[in-house]
Design a protein around this motif. Structure first.
Motif, mmCIF file in Angstrom:
data_model
loop_
_atom_site.group_PDB
_atom_site.id
_atom_site.type_symbol
_atom_site.label_atom_id
_atom_site.label_comp_id
_atom_site.label_asym_id
_atom_site.label_seq_id
_atom_site.Cartn_x
_atom_site.Cartn_y
_atom_site.Cartn_z
ATOM 1 N N MET A 292 0.844 -1.179 0.000
ATOM 2 C CA MET A 292 0.000 0.000 0.000
ATOM 3 C C MET A 292 0.883 1.234 0.000
ATOM 4 O O MET A 292 1.722 1.407 0.884
ATOM 5 N N ASN A 293 0.727 2.084 -1.008
ATOM 6 C CA ASN A 293 1.593 3.237 -1.175
ATOM 7 C C ASN A 293 1.019 4.465 -0.490
ATOM 8 O O ASN A 293 -0.193 4.680 -0.464
ATOM 9 N N VAL A 294 1.895 5.274 0.061
ATOM 10 C CA VAL A 294 1.499 6.547 0.659
ATOM 11 C C VAL A 294 1.631 7.640 -0.391
ATOM 12 O O VAL A 294 2.676 7.768 -1.040
ATOM 13 N N ILE A 295 0.555 8.432 -0.584
ATOM 14 C CA ILE A 295 0.562 9.506 -1.567
ATOM 15 C C ILE A 295 0.734 10.833 -0.835
ATOM 16 O O ILE A 295 -0.099 11.205 0.001
ATOM 17 N N LYS A 296 1.835 11.541 -1.119
ATOM 18 C CA LYS A 296 2.079 12.833 -0.495
ATOM 19 C C LYS A 296 1.547 13.951 -1.386
ATOM 20 O O LYS A 296 1.683 13.919 -2.600
ATOM 21 N N ASN A 297 0.919 14.972 -0.751
ATOM 22 C CA ASN A 297 0.366 16.114 -1.470
ATOM 23 C C ASN A 297 -0.536 15.686 -2.626
ATOM 24 O O ASN A 297 -0.283 16.024 -3.790
ATOM 25 N N PRO A 298 -1.589 14.915 -2.342
ATOM 26 C CA PRO A 298 -2.468 14.465 -3.420
ATOM 27 C C PRO A 298 -3.203 15.629 -4.038
ATOM 28 O O PRO A 298 -3.428 16.659 -3.395
ATOM 29 N N PRO A 299 -3.617 15.530 -5.308
ATOM 30 C CA PRO A 299 -4.356 16.605 -5.952
ATOM 31 C C PRO A 299 -5.709 16.814 -5.280
ATOM 32 O O PRO A 299 -6.279 15.910 -4.679
ATOM 33 N N VAL A 300 -6.223 18.049 -5.431
ATOM 34 C CA VAL A 300 -7.493 18.402 -4.788
ATOM 35 C C VAL A 300 -8.610 17.495 -5.269
ATOM 36 O O VAL A 300 -9.468 17.069 -4.483
ATOM 37 N N ASP A 301 -8.640 17.158 -6.563
ATOM 38 C CA ASP A 301 -9.690 16.288 -7.093
ATOM 39 C C ASP A 301 -9.685 14.928 -6.418
ATOM 40 O O ASP A 301 -10.740 14.329 -6.190
ATOM 41 N N ALA A 302 -8.491 14.429 -6.084
ATOM 42 C CA ALA A 302 -8.401 13.137 -5.417
ATOM 43 C C ALA A 302 -8.995 13.201 -4.022
ATOM 44 O O ALA A 302 -9.672 12.280 -3.564
ATOM 45 N N LEU A 303 -8.762 14.329 -3.329
ATOM 46 C CA LEU A 303 -9.334 14.496 -1.995
ATOM 47 C C LEU A 303 -10.852 14.596 -2.057
ATOM 48 O O LEU A 303 -11.568 14.044 -1.216
ATOM 49 N N ARG A 304 -11.351 15.305 -3.063
ATOM 50 C CA ARG A 304 -12.801 15.407 -3.217
ATOM 51 C C ARG A 304 -13.417 14.045 -3.510
ATOM 52 O O ARG A 304 -14.489 13.721 -3.025
ATOM 53 N N ASN A 305 -12.730 13.264 -4.312
ATOM 54 C CA ASN A 305 -13.234 11.931 -4.638
ATOM 55 C C ASN A 305 -13.250 11.036 -3.405
ATOM 56 O O ASN A 305 -14.175 10.257 -3.191
ATOM 57 N N ALA A 306 -12.210 11.160 -2.573
ATOM 58 C CA ALA A 306 -12.158 10.379 -1.342
ATOM 59 C C ALA A 306 -13.306 10.739 -0.417
ATOM 60 O O ALA A 306 -13.898 9.884 0.240
ATOM 61 N N ALA A 307 -13.622 12.049 -0.354
ATOM 62 C CA ALA A 307 -14.719 12.488 0.506
ATOM 63 C C ALA A 307 -16.064 12.018 -0.020
ATOM 64 O O ALA A 307 -16.999 11.780 0.737
ATOM 65 N N LYS A 308 -16.172 11.880 -1.320
ATOM 66 C CA LYS A 308 -17.428 11.455 -1.948
ATOM 67 C C LYS A 308 -17.751 10.008 -1.631
ATOM 68 O O LYS A 308 -18.910 9.655 -1.399
ATOM 69 N N HIS A 309 -16.753 9.155 -1.609
ATOM 70 C CA HIS A 309 -16.947 7.727 -1.369
ATOM 71 C C HIS A 309 -16.722 7.430 0.115
ATOM 72 O O HIS A 309 -15.648 7.699 0.652
ATOM 73 N N THR A 310 -17.733 6.862 0.755
ATOM 74 C CA THR A 310 -17.676 6.631 2.196
ATOM 75 C C THR A 310 -18.098 5.211 2.517
ATOM 76 O O THR A 310 -19.119 4.726 2.030
ATOM 77 N N LEU A 311 -17.282 4.545 3.321
ATOM 78 C CA LEU A 311 -17.588 3.195 3.789
ATOM 79 C C LEU A 311 -18.019 3.284 5.247
ATOM 80 O O LEU A 311 -17.259 3.731 6.109
ATOM 81 N N TYR A 312 -19.250 2.857 5.522
ATOM 82 C CA TYR A 312 -19.778 2.859 6.885
ATOM 83 C C TYR A 312 -19.660 1.451 7.466
ATOM 84 O O TYR A 312 -20.041 0.472 6.826
ATOM 85 N N VAL A 313 -19.137 1.384 8.683
ATOM 86 C CA VAL A 313 -18.842 0.091 9.295
ATOM 87 C C VAL A 313 -19.363 0.065 10.731
ATOM 88 O O VAL A 313 -19.808 1.073 11.273
ATOM 89 N N GLU A 314 -19.272 -1.108 11.337
ATOM 90 C CA GLU A 314 -19.647 -1.234 12.742
ATOM 91 C C GLU A 314 -18.566 -0.601 13.620
ATOM 92 O O GLU A 314 -17.398 -0.554 13.255
#
Length: 294
Positions: free
Chosen positions: A1-23
Motif C-alpha cells: 500500500m503506497n502513501v501519496i504525499k500532497n495528493p491533488p485536490v480532485d483526489a481528496l474530493r473523490n475520497a470524501a465522496k466515497h464513504t464506507l460505513y462500518v460497525e
C-alpha cells in the motif's frame, strides 16, 4: 500500500465522496481502524454503531447516495446471504451492503501464517496454532449457544401480522380487541415462534451449529469444521497477541491490552495488499473500482 504525499485536490474530493460505513462505537474501534489503514485515505471510513444501525442507514440512504457503502459482521447471516452480498455489489437492491464472510473483522487476523509476518511476532514454531486452538476449544459451546440465540432473535423480528386498513370493523373497543386477538391466534407465525423455542428444536439447532463449527472433531482441530471463521475472533485475537507478540514503546515499556493489539494490527496492514487476507483484497478491489470509475 503506497502513501501519496500532497495528493491533488480532485483526489481528496473523490475520497470524501466515497464513504464506507462500518460497525463500531467510535473512530478508534477495530473496524474503522483496520479499514482506514487498508484504504489509506482513498475513501472515508466512518463507524455507525452495531450492525442493525448500519443496515438501517444502508436501507434509508443507498438510493440517494450511491457512493455510500456499508459493511457488517457475518453474525447470523447464511452462506447464501453472505455470498450474494459480495457477488451483487454494487446493487441498489442490496443497499450497497457487504457482509463479512467471517464472524467479525478480528477473525481475519487469526491466520497463524499471516500473524507471523508481523515485525512484533516472537513465538515458537507451533505456539500460535496451539494458542488459537486452546482458546477456540474453551469457547466452542458458548459461541454455539450465542449463535442460536442471535439467529432466533433475528427471525422473531420479522413482520408476521399484517396491519388492518378498513375502519369499518373497528367501531367499538370490544370489536377492535376481538379482531386483534383473532389476527394473532390465526397467524401461522405464532406456531412458528412457539416451535422455534421448543426444547427439541433448540437441541437440533445447537447440535447442528456445533457440528458446523467443529466438523465433528472434538476437541477442535485445524482444517476440520468452520470454527476459525465462525467463533468470535475478538477474544481469540486478544489471546494470541498477548501470548505470541512483544511490542515495546519508545520508552522501552511493553505495551499491553488494546494498544498492543492495535500496534500488531497496524504492522500487518503495512504489508503489501497482495499479502492481506483474501476478503480484504476483494473488498479493496470492489470499492476502488467504484472510486476510480470515470
Amino acid at each position: 500500500m503506497n502513501v501519496i504525499k500532497n495528493p491533488p485536490v480532485d483526489a481528496l474530493r473523490n475520497a470524501a465522496k466515497h464513504t464506507l460505513y462500518v460497525e463500531g462505537s467510535d473512530p478508534e474501534a477495530m473496524d474503522p481502524t483496520v479499514l482506514k489503514a487498508l484504504f489509506n485515505s482513498a475513501i472515508q471510513v466512518k463507524p455507525l454503531g452495531p450492525s442493525h444501525h448500519v443496515k438501517s442507514v444502508a436501507n434509508a440512504l443507498h438510493r440517494h447516495h450511491p457512493d455510500y457503502y456499508f459493511l457488517i459482521d457475518r453474525d447470523y447471516h447464511s452462506d447464501d446471504e453472505v455470498e450474494s452480498s459480495w457477488r451483487r455489489f454494487p446493487d441498489p437492491d442490496q443497499s450497497n451492503l457487504i457482509i463479512w464472510r467471517k464472524r467479525e473483522i478480528e477473525n481475519h487476523f487469526t491466520d497463524p501464517n499471516y500473524l507471523r509476518k508481523s515485525e512484533y511476532y516472537q513465538s515458537k514454531a507451533n505456539e500460535p496454532e496451539n494458542t488459537i486452538l486452546k482458546i477456540a476449544n474453551e469457547r466452542l459451546y458458548l459461541d454455539a449457544v450465542n449463535h442460536v440465540i442471535a439467529t432466533i432473535r433475528e427471525q422473531q423480528k420479522k413482520n408476521w401480522i399484517e396491519c388492518f386498513t378498513n375502519p369499518d370493523s373497528f367501531r367499538s373497543p370490544d370489536g377492535a380487541l376481538q379482531r386483534l386477538t383473532d389476527a394473532v391466534n390465526q397467524s401461522a407465525r405464532l406456531s412458528q415462534i412457539s416451535d422455534s423455542v421448543a426444547p427439541n428444536h433448540l437441541k437440533d439447532r445447537f447440535n447442528q451449529t456445533v457440528e458446523r463449527f467443529s466438523g465433528g472433531c472434538f476437541p477442535l482441530q485445524w482444517n476440520c469444521g468452520q470454527w476459525i471463521d465462525c467463533l468470535r475472533g475478538k477474544p481469540i485475537l486478544s489471546g494470541i497477541i498477548n501470548t505470541c507478540f512483544t511490542v515495546v514503546d519508545r520508552h522501552g515499556m511493553n505495551l499491553k491490552g488494546k494498544e498492543k493489539i492495535n500496534e500488531v494490527i497496524k504492522s500487518l496492514l503495512r504489508l503489501p495488499l497482495n499479502q492481506q487476507p483474501n476478503d480484504f483484497q476483494q473488498l479493496h478491489k470492489l470499492i476502488m473500482d467504484r472510486v476510480n470509475a470515470p
